[in-house]
Design a protein around this motif. Structure first.
Motif, PDB file in Angstrom:
ATOM      1  N   GLU A   1     -15.033 -41.491 -32.912  1.00 59.16           N
ATOM      2  CA  GLU A   1     -13.893 -42.382 -33.114  1.00 59.16           C
ATOM      3  C   GLU A   1     -14.042 -43.684 -32.342  1.00 59.16           C
ATOM      4  OE1 GLU A   1     -10.285 -40.281 -32.208  1.00 59.16           O
ATOM      5  OE2 GLU A   1     -10.699 -38.741 -33.723  1.00 59.16           O
ATOM      6  N   ARG A   2     -14.456 -43.588 -31.079  1.00 60.77           N
ATOM      7  CA  ARG A   2     -14.512 -44.779 -30.232  1.00 60.77           C
ATOM      8  C   ARG A   2     -15.760 -45.629 -30.473  1.00 60.77           C
ATOM      9  NH1 ARG A   2     -12.035 -44.784 -24.689  1.00 60.77           N
ATOM     10  NH2 ARG A   2     -10.267 -43.369 -24.815  1.00 60.77           N
ATOM     11  N   ARG A   3     -16.900 -44.991 -30.743  1.00 62.47           N
ATOM     12  CA  ARG A   3     -18.163 -45.729 -30.793  1.00 62.47           C
ATOM     13  C   ARG A   3     -18.892 -45.589 -32.123  1.00 62.47           C
ATOM     14  NH1 ARG A   3     -19.675 -46.689 -25.042  1.00 62.47           N
ATOM     15  NH2 ARG A   3     -21.021 -48.223 -25.986  1.00 62.47           N
ATOM     16  N   GLY A   4     -18.250 -44.919 -33.095  1.00 65.56           N
ATOM     17  CA  GLY A   4     -18.905 -44.605 -34.356  1.00 65.56           C
ATOM     18  C   GLY A   4     -19.391 -45.793 -35.154  1.00 65.56           C
ATOM     19  N   ALA A   5     -18.762 -46.933 -35.004  1.00 63.07           N
ATOM     20  CA  ALA A   5     -19.156 -48.115 -35.763  1.00 63.07           C
ATOM     21  C   ALA A   5     -20.294 -48.893 -35.098  1.00 63.07           C
ATOM     22  CB  ALA A   5     -17.954 -49.035 -35.964  1.00 63.07           C
ATOM     23  N   GLU A   6     -20.618 -48.541 -33.852  1.00 65.91           N
ATOM     24  CA  GLU A   6     -21.663 -49.259 -33.125  1.00 65.91           C
ATOM     25  C   GLU A   6     -23.053 -48.793 -33.539  1.00 65.91           C
ATOM     26  OE1 GLU A   6     -21.183 -49.192 -28.880  1.00 65.91           O
ATOM     27  OE2 GLU A   6     -19.011 -49.285 -29.053  1.00 65.91           O
ATOM     28  N   GLU A   7     -24.011 -49.680 -33.413  1.00 70.48           N
ATOM     29  CA  GLU A   7     -25.407 -49.319 -33.592  1.00 70.48           C
ATOM     30  C   GLU A   7     -26.095 -49.475 -32.247  1.00 70.48           C
ATOM     31  OE1 GLU A   7     -27.535 -51.040 -36.830  1.00 70.48           O
ATOM     32  OE2 GLU A   7     -25.742 -51.065 -38.098  1.00 70.48           O
ATOM     33  N   VAL A   8     -26.800 -48.428 -31.822  1.00 70.18           N
ATOM     34  CA  VAL A   8     -27.515 -48.456 -30.555  1.00 70.18           C
ATOM     35  C   VAL A   8     -28.921 -47.909 -30.779  1.00 70.18           C
ATOM     36  CG1 VAL A   8     -25.422 -48.176 -29.181  1.00 70.18           C
ATOM     37  CG2 VAL A   8     -26.702 -46.170 -29.845  1.00 70.18           C
ATOM     38  N   SER A   9     -29.812 -48.255 -29.888  1.00 65.35           N
ATOM     39  CA  SER A   9     -31.175 -47.745 -29.991  1.00 65.35           C
ATOM     40  C   SER A   9     -31.279 -46.390 -29.307  1.00 65.35           C
ATOM     41  CB  SER A   9     -32.149 -48.723 -29.333  1.00 65.35           C
ATOM     42  OG  SER A   9     -31.965 -48.708 -27.925  1.00 65.35           O
ATOM     43  N   LEU A  10     -32.298 -45.643 -29.656  1.00 67.42           N
ATOM     44  CA  LEU A  10     -32.532 -44.378 -28.975  1.00 67.42           C
ATOM     45  C   LEU A  10     -32.910 -44.623 -27.520  1.00 67.42           C
ATOM     46  CD1 LEU A  10     -34.289 -42.277 -31.718  1.00 67.42           C
ATOM     47  CD2 LEU A  10     -31.972 -42.061 -30.856  1.00 67.42           C
ATOM     48  N   HIS A  11     -33.505 -45.755 -27.243  1.00 65.54           N
ATOM     49  CA  HIS A  11     -33.799 -46.113 -25.854  1.00 65.54           C
ATOM     50  C   HIS A  11     -32.497 -46.216 -25.061  1.00 65.54           C
ATOM     51  CE1 HIS A  11     -35.864 -47.903 -22.445  1.00 65.54           C
ATOM     52  NE2 HIS A  11     -34.890 -48.802 -22.404  1.00 65.54           N
ATOM     53  N   TRP A  12     -31.486 -46.833 -25.638  1.00 63.43           N
ATOM     54  CA  TRP A  12     -30.177 -46.949 -24.980  1.00 63.43           C
ATOM     55  C   TRP A  12     -29.590 -45.562 -24.733  1.00 63.43           C
ATOM     56  CZ3 TRP A  12     -25.176 -45.463 -25.983  1.00 63.43           C
ATOM     57  CH2 TRP A  12     -24.175 -46.067 -25.224  1.00 63.43           C
ATOM     58  N   VAL A  13     -29.662 -44.684 -25.738  1.00 63.24           N
ATOM     59  CA  VAL A  13     -29.145 -43.316 -25.583  1.00 63.24           C
ATOM     60  C   VAL A  13     -29.900 -42.597 -24.470  1.00 63.24           C
ATOM     61  CG1 VAL A  13     -28.886 -41.071 -26.710  1.00 63.24           C
ATOM     62  CG2 VAL A  13     -28.340 -43.168 -27.969  1.00 63.24           C
ATOM     63  N   ALA A  14     -31.222 -42.724 -24.444  1.00 60.98           N
ATOM     64  CA  ALA A  14     -32.025 -42.069 -23.412  1.00 60.98           C
ATOM     65  C   ALA A  14     -31.613 -42.548 -22.020  1.00 60.98           C
ATOM     66  CB  ALA A  14     -33.514 -42.329 -23.650  1.00 60.98           C
ATOM     67  N   GLU A  15     -31.373 -43.845 -21.875  1.00 65.21           N
ATOM     68  CA  GLU A  15     -30.945 -44.376 -20.577  1.00 65.21           C
ATOM     69  C   GLU A  15     -29.581 -43.825 -20.179  1.00 65.21           C
ATOM     70  OE1 GLU A  15     -32.643 -46.147 -18.304  1.00 65.21           O
ATOM     71  OE2 GLU A  15     -34.327 -45.785 -19.649  1.00 65.21           O
ATOM     72  N   ARG A  16     -28.647 -43.713 -21.126  1.00 68.59           N
ATOM     73  CA  ARG A  16     -27.330 -43.152 -20.820  1.00 68.59           C
ATOM     74  C   ARG A  16     -27.446 -41.682 -20.440  1.00 68.59           C
ATOM     75  NH1 ARG A  16     -27.547 -47.684 -21.856  1.00 68.59           N
ATOM     76  NH2 ARG A  16     -28.018 -47.547 -19.655  1.00 68.59           N
ATOM     77  N   LEU A  17     -28.345 -40.935 -21.093  1.00 65.06           N
ATOM     78  CA  LEU A  17     -28.558 -39.529 -20.727  1.00 65.06           C
ATOM     79  C   LEU A  17     -29.119 -39.419 -19.312  1.00 65.06           C
ATOM     80  CD1 LEU A  17     -29.975 -38.083 -24.063  1.00 65.06           C
ATOM     81  CD2 LEU A  17     -27.726 -37.626 -23.059  1.00 65.06           C
ATOM     82  N   ARG A  18     -30.058 -40.315 -18.966  1.00 61.69           N
ATOM     83  CA  ARG A  18     -30.606 -40.311 -17.598  1.00 61.69           C
ATOM     84  C   ARG A  18     -29.508 -40.593 -16.571  1.00 61.69           C
ATOM     85  NH1 ARG A  18     -34.915 -43.263 -20.172  1.00 61.69           N
ATOM     86  NH2 ARG A  18     -36.734 -41.914 -20.332  1.00 61.69           N
ATOM     87  N   GLU A  19     -28.674 -41.580 -16.863  1.00 64.11           N
ATOM     88  CA  GLU A  19     -27.567 -41.906 -15.964  1.00 64.11           C
ATOM     89  C   GLU A  19     -26.628 -40.711 -15.808  1.00 64.11           C
ATOM     90  OE1 GLU A  19     -25.484 -45.373 -17.325  1.00 64.11           O
ATOM     91  OE2 GLU A  19     -27.293 -46.601 -17.282  1.00 64.11           O
ATOM     92  N   PHE A  20     -26.329 -40.047 -16.920  1.00 68.29           N
ATOM     93  CA  PHE A  20     -25.436 -38.900 -16.880  1.00 68.29           C
ATOM     94  C   PHE A  20     -26.007 -37.797 -16.003  1.00 68.29           C
ATOM     95  CE2 PHE A  20     -23.981 -34.785 -18.451  1.00 68.29           C
ATOM     96  CZ  PHE A  20     -22.613 -34.945 -18.360  1.00 68.29           C
ATOM     97  N   VAL A  21     -27.299 -37.507 -16.152  1.00 68.21           N
ATOM     98  CA  VAL A  21     -27.928 -36.450 -15.346  1.00 68.21           C
ATOM     99  C   VAL A  21     -27.981 -36.862 -13.879  1.00 68.21           C
ATOM    100  CG1 VAL A  21     -30.088 -35.183 -14.934  1.00 68.21           C
ATOM    101  CG2 VAL A  21     -29.196 -35.406 -17.252  1.00 68.21           C
ATOM    102  N   ASP A  22     -28.218 -38.135 -13.605  1.00 75.82           N
ATOM    103  CA  ASP A  22     -28.199 -38.593 -12.212  1.00 75.82           C
ATOM    104  C   ASP A  22     -26.835 -38.339 -11.569  1.00 75.82           C
ATOM    105  OD1 ASP A  22     -30.821 -39.425 -12.366  1.00 75.82           O
ATOM    106  OD2 ASP A  22     -30.338 -41.558 -12.585  1.00 75.82           O
ATOM    107  N   LEU A  23     -25.774 -38.549 -12.335  1.00 75.79           N
ATOM    108  CA  LEU A  23     -24.417 -38.346 -11.826  1.00 75.79           C
ATOM    109  C   LEU A  23     -23.982 -36.887 -11.873  1.00 75.79           C
ATOM    110  CD1 LEU A  23     -22.706 -41.402 -13.548  1.00 75.79           C
ATOM    111  CD2 LEU A  23     -23.251 -41.168 -11.110  1.00 75.79           C
TER     112      LEU A  23
END
Length: 59
Positions: free
Chosen positions: A13-35
């Motif tokens: 709902e919040r981000r469904g219209a956005e286009e992001v790269s898999l690199h961006w997703v990978a970086e967000r996953l790394r940040e999430f695991v760091d936290l």
């Protein structure tokens, strides 16, 4: 319905219209695991599953 479905629905709902790269997703996953290091294994499993998603189609 699994509890995680709520988070997935919110993401769509919040981000469904956005286009992001898999690199961006990978970086967000790394940040999430760091936290949240206690989620390292599930995040690793998700990332591996996504990375190999099309492998069955090649056979």
């Amino acid at each position: 319905m699994y509890f995680t479905d709520r988070g997935i629905e919110e993401l769509a709902e919040r981000r469904g219209a956005e286009e992001v790269s898999l690199h961006w997703v990978a970086e967000r996953l790394r940040e999430f695991v760091d936290l949240n290091p206690e989620f390292e294994t599930p995040v690793e499993r998700l990332a591996t599953w996504l990375a190999r998603l099309d492998d069955d189609e090649e056979d």
